[in-house]
Design an enzyme around this catalytic site. Structure first.
Site, short mmCIF file in Angstrom:
data_model
loop_
_atom_site.label_atom_id
_atom_site.label_comp_id
_atom_site.label_asym_id
_atom_site.label_seq_id
_atom_site.Cartn_x
_atom_site.Cartn_y
_atom_site.Cartn_z
CG HIS A 177 -1.95 -1.08 1.22
ND1 HIS A 177 -3.21 -0.96 0.70
CD2 HIS A 177 -1.87 -2.35 1.69
CE1 HIS A 177 -3.87 -2.09 0.86
NE2 HIS A 177 -3.08 -2.96 1.46
CG ASN B 38 -7.88 -4.29 1.04
OD1 ASN B 38 -7.19 -3.29 1.24
ND2 ASN B 38 -7.41 -5.51 1.10
CE1 TYR C 87 -2.24 -4.55 9.28
CE2 TYR C 87 -2.45 -2.38 8.33
CZ TYR C 87 -2.66 -3.74 8.26
OH TYR C 87 -3.28 -4.28 7.17
FE1 HDE Z 1 -2.50 -4.69 5.55
N1 HDE Z 1 -0.68 -3.94 6.00
N2 HDE Z 1 -1.88 -6.53 6.16
N3 HDE Z 1 -4.24 -5.57 4.95
N4 HDE Z 1 -3.11 -2.96 4.89
C1 HDE Z 1 -0.29 -2.68 5.82
O1 HDE Z 1 0.84 -1.38 7.41
C2 HDE Z 1 -0.79 -6.76 6.91
C3 HDE Z 1 -4.60 -6.86 5.08
C4 HDE Z 1 -4.36 -2.63 4.46
O2 HDE Z 1 -3.18 3.58 3.92
C5 HDE Z 1 1.04 -2.37 6.44
O3 HDE Z 1 1.11 0.84 7.70
C6 HDE Z 1 -0.75 -8.13 7.30
C7 HDE Z 1 -6.01 -7.02 4.87
C8 HDE Z 1 -4.40 -1.25 4.07
O4 HDE Z 1 -1.54 3.43 5.35
C9 HDE Z 1 1.43 -3.70 7.10
C10 HDE Z 1 -1.85 -8.73 6.75
C11 HDE Z 1 -6.48 -5.78 4.60
C12 HDE Z 1 -3.13 -0.75 4.31
C13 HDE Z 1 0.25 -4.58 6.76
C14 HDE Z 1 -2.56 -7.70 6.05
C15 HDE Z 1 -5.36 -4.87 4.64
C16 HDE Z 1 -2.34 -1.84 4.82
C17 HDE Z 1 2.05 -1.77 5.52
C18 HDE Z 1 -2.27 -10.17 6.82
C19 HDE Z 1 -7.90 -5.37 4.28
C20 HDE Z 1 -2.64 0.65 4.02
C21 HDE Z 1 2.13 -0.31 5.90
C22 HDE Z 1 -2.45 -10.66 8.10
C23 HDE Z 1 -8.78 -5.54 5.39
C24 HDE Z 1 -2.96 1.59 5.14
C25 HDE Z 1 1.32 -0.18 7.07
C26 HDE Z 1 -2.52 2.98 4.78
C27 HDE Z 1 -1.02 -1.72 5.21
C28 HDE Z 1 0.16 -5.83 7.19
C29 HDE Z 1 -3.73 -7.97 5.33
C30 HDE Z 1 -5.52 -3.47 4.38
C31 HDE Z 1 2.74 -4.30 6.65
C32 HDE Z 1 0.31 -8.79 8.14
C33 HDE Z 1 -6.81 -8.33 4.98
C34 HDE Z 1 -5.61 -0.49 3.51
O5 HDE Z 1 1.53 -3.59 8.48
#
Ligand code: HDE
Length: 699
Positions: free
Chosen positions: A82, A155, A369
């Site tokens: 993202h 999402n 996060y």
């Molecule tokens: Fe994320 N995800 N994600 N994700 N995600 C990040 O956090 C993570 C997942 C989502 O505009 C990271 O600040 C793991 C689902 C958005 O700043 C990180 C898993 C959904 C954004 C991270 C998921 C998301 C992130 C990278 C699986 C939809 C952007 C930078 C367990 C519900 C937020 C950050 C923004 C961002 C980890 C799965 C949505 C690496 C470990 C499911 C919208 O922490």
């Protein structure tokens, strides 16, 4: 070598400016003058300190060093996923109380406006990648509630690729640039992604969504949002209810065509960012409804799948979505870095009354996060950045110090409990058993295990549900997208494995994709659980649901010298009255001299404003103007692309030769403007889907 504009050294010890007096802007009032980061006023911001006017720069120049050093460190690590995002401020207003289910004030105080900051993003590409790849869009909302921040980090697709957080690094490695070569950027159409997907059948449902038009959205203002994971609401008595969160765009869910998205990437890599910024800047505030699906434990138990499995959705025909509020984005950030880049979303930001579920994907996110912010923002004090601070409520505890501590806590006690308050000292804040955050009391049933529950084993029923719920047009787009993506995979066994899995979704789909690849269908892969036929959910479609206005969309009027101004005015008036933004495109940016001699200024020059940037186009040309455009490929492309991207084309009779050269065949979406400008509106509000088989070989 001396700058040619630099006056020749005179030998006198007077400051020399590079740019000369005209651009050497000065100030003497303290609040208007430039200073160093530590407040020393500068006398010269044009020249470094040198050993003589043409000599080497001196190490002593702390002003130069400070400026360059700060610049050298301007970048922070981009988000691992993202990374490319765009954001806006706004508010959330509750329209229906959920007090029966939760004690969270943000969901119980009807009419109250809560400030929000919302960031949209693509997932796979880097921060500098384009806006329109085929990709999931992030939809993250930070509500600054009176009981602390609530971050709904979702999402634009309601399900996810994987069931357990432990697979997330593998998924992200597979979709990002391949490890040895560093490409492709922002694209899932490559071997490593499809290799992983084929080996992870649980991803199949998400793949159906990813191959649908949802992942090539027309605008960030036109995407749905979903919390994806299951959460819990807790009421005053701490009774728990499962909840799924949904955002629905007021402008409807709208998409581009794949070929169009590819061409937009070249024409305007910032297409979505610009669209969001300009809409807000001109008062077209995007708006979404917040909806919830609420389920008791008994209702969740009655579902034929596990509510804790993020690869499944709850059809709204089964459990309706209740609209409880609206979000309006009405202010652009003042500074991209300070706000959009430094905002830190945490699924663990939960006000009292909202709690997590045991969804193993969500459970991993609860750690990830917070952790990623430490490497991205560099300190445990990232919550003190203005964009991350809670608003409208204090934030206070006895955590202290750390890098970049911005606060100056008072008092001797930095521990709790303490009794210094009684002695007249500042004793610090205390816990609130009644109003504070409490966790749902959920019994823990089993011993420690490292396994996938049996209830997660069905990987295909929901993929089938999604595919079979689509219109024929959408099904054709999905099959075609699969053919495109798999055609980019060089390993035949990778393609074969996907085909074997697709047979569990729908035999017809698998056959179409196999035909599109000119491959034989392999034997069906053995599913972990036999797929079931579920009742189709028409709510999952996009086609047929475009709103009946041009609200939020854009119309281009291509004009040449000698064009009829009355027709231009009529098209503009009709489109604007229907909600569209109208742009005049001309061969030259200075504009076109209309019939009668009046100059019509242009908003865009033809070569830099291709039709992919607009929702519908009108060609208001003169005979001579059209004749000249026949030798301009930007003009033929403008028209040909509007046609193959299923856009309405309005035209004056003089434009006929250009239509012919561009291969436009008359249909319901090709409108002779002599019938009146209003006739152009109905086809412009939708896409003439019936044209598609004539312009594209769909799988
Ligand atoms: Fe994320 N995800 N994600 N994700 N995600 C990040 O956090 C993570 C997942 C989502 O505009 C990271 O600040 C793991 C689902 C958005 O700043 C990180 C898993 C959904 C954004 C991270 C998921 C998301 C992130 C990278 C699986 C939809 C952007 C930078 C367990 C519900 C937020 C950050 C923004 C961002 C980890 C799965 C949505 C690496 C470990 C499911 C919208 O922490």
């Amino acid at each position: 070598m001396a700058n040619s504009k630099t006056p020749a050294p005179s030998g006198a010890a007077k400051p020399v400016t590079a740019a000369g007096g005209e651009t050497h802007q000065t100030a003497s009032a303290p609040d208007a003058r430039l200073t160093t980061n530590h407040g020393t006023p500068l006398s010269d911001n044009q020249n470094s300190l040198k050993a003589g006017p043409r000599g080497s720069t001196l190490l002593e120049d702390f002003i130069l060093r400070e400026k360059i050093q700060h610049f050298d460190h301007e970048r922070i690590p981009e988000r691992i996923v993202h990374a490319r995002g765009s954001a806006a401020h706004g508010f959330f207003e509750l329209t229906k109380s959920l007090s029966k289910y939760t004690r969270a004030k943000v969901l119980t105080e009807v009419g109250k406006r809560t400030e929000v900051f919302t960031r949209f993003s693509t997932v796979a590409g880097g921060a500098g990648s384009v806006d329109t790849p085929r990709d999931v869009r992030g939809f993250a909302v930070k509500f600054y509630t009176s009981e602390g921040n609530w971050d709904l980090v979702g999402n634009n697709i309601p399900v996810f690729f994987i069931q357990d957080a432990i697979k997330f690094p593998d998924l992200v490695h597979a979709v990002k640039m391949e490890a040895d070569r560093g490409f492709p950027q922002a694209a899932s159409a490559h071997d490593t992604f499809w290799d992983f997907i084929g080996l992870m059948p649980e991803a199949t449902h998400m793949i159906m969504w990813a191959m649908s038009d949802r992942t090539i959205p027309r605008s960030l203002r036109m995407i749905e949002g979903f919390g994806v994971n299951t959460f819990r609401l807790l009421n005053d008595k701490d009774e728990a209810t499962f909840v799924k969160f949904h955002w629905r765009p007021k402008l409807g869910t709208q998409s581009t065509c794949w070929d169009e998205a590819v061409k937009i990437a070249g024409a305007d890599p910032d297409y979505h960012r610009r669209d969001l910024f300009e809409a807000i800047d001109t008062g077209g505030f995007p708006e979404w409804q917040l909806g919830v699906q609420l389920l008791s434990q008994a209702e969740a138990d009655a579902l034929p799948f596990d509510i804790l499995d993020a690869t499944k959705l709850i059809p709204e025909e089964l459990h309706p979505i209740e609209v409880v509020g609206r979000m309006v984005l009405d202010r652009n950030p003042d500074n991209f870095f300070a706000e959009t880049e430094q905002v830190a979303f945490l699924p663990t930001n939960l006000p009292p009354g909202i709690d997590v579920s045991e969804d193993p994907l969500l459970q991993g996110r609860l750690f990830s996060y917070q952790d990623t912010q430490l490497s991205r923002l560099g300190t445990v004090n990232f919550h003190q950045l203005p964009i991350n601070q809670p608003k409208g409520c204090p934030f206070q505890n006895l955590q202290r110090d750390g890098q970049m501590q911005m606060l100056v806590p008072k008092g001797r006690a930095n521990y709790e409990p303490n009794s210094l308050a009684e002695a007249g000292e500042i004793g610090g804040p205390r816990e609130d058993p009644k109003g504070g955050f409490r966790t749902a009391q959920i019994p823990v049933e089993d011993g420690k295990v490292r396994l996938r529950p049996e209830s997660f084993a069905d990987h295909y029923s929901h993929a089938r549900l999604f595919f079979r719920s689509q219109t024929e047009i959408e099904q054709a787009h999905m099959a075609t997208a699969l053919v495109f993506e798999l055609s980019k995979c060089s390993f035949e066994h990778v393609r074969t494995r996907i085909l074997a899995n697709l047979r569990n979704v729908d035999e017809g789909l698998a056959q179409r994709v196999a035909d599109g690849l000119a491959m034989k269908l392999p034997p069906t892969s053995a599913p972990a659980a036999k797929p079931q036929d579920m009742k189709p959910s028409p709510a999952l479609r996009i086609v047929g649901k475009y709103p009946d206005t041009l609200d939020g969309r854009s119309v281009a009027i291509l004009v040449t010298d000698g064009a009829d101004g009355a027709v231009v005015d009529a098209v503009r008036a009709a489109a604007e009255a229907d909600g569209a933004t109208v742009k005049i495109i001309a061969p030259k940016i200075g504009g076109a001299k209309l019939k009668g001699g009046k100059l019509l200024p242009a908003d865009g020059q033809l070569a830099g404003s291709p039709s992919v940037l607009f929702d519908a186009v009108a060609l208001v040309l003169s005979e001579d103007g059209c004749a000249q455009l026949l030798n301009e490929s930007a003009a033929t492309d403008f028209v040909a692309n509007a046609f193959v991207h299923l856009k309405a084309i309005g035209f004056t009779a003089e434009a006929q030769p250009l239509l012919d050269k561009a291969g436009v065949v008359p249909d319901d979406g090709v409108i002779d403007l002599k019938a009146g400008a209003k006739a152009f509106l109905p086809p412009a509000r939708t896409r003439p889907w019936a044209r598609e088989p004539a312009v594209r070989l769909l799988a």
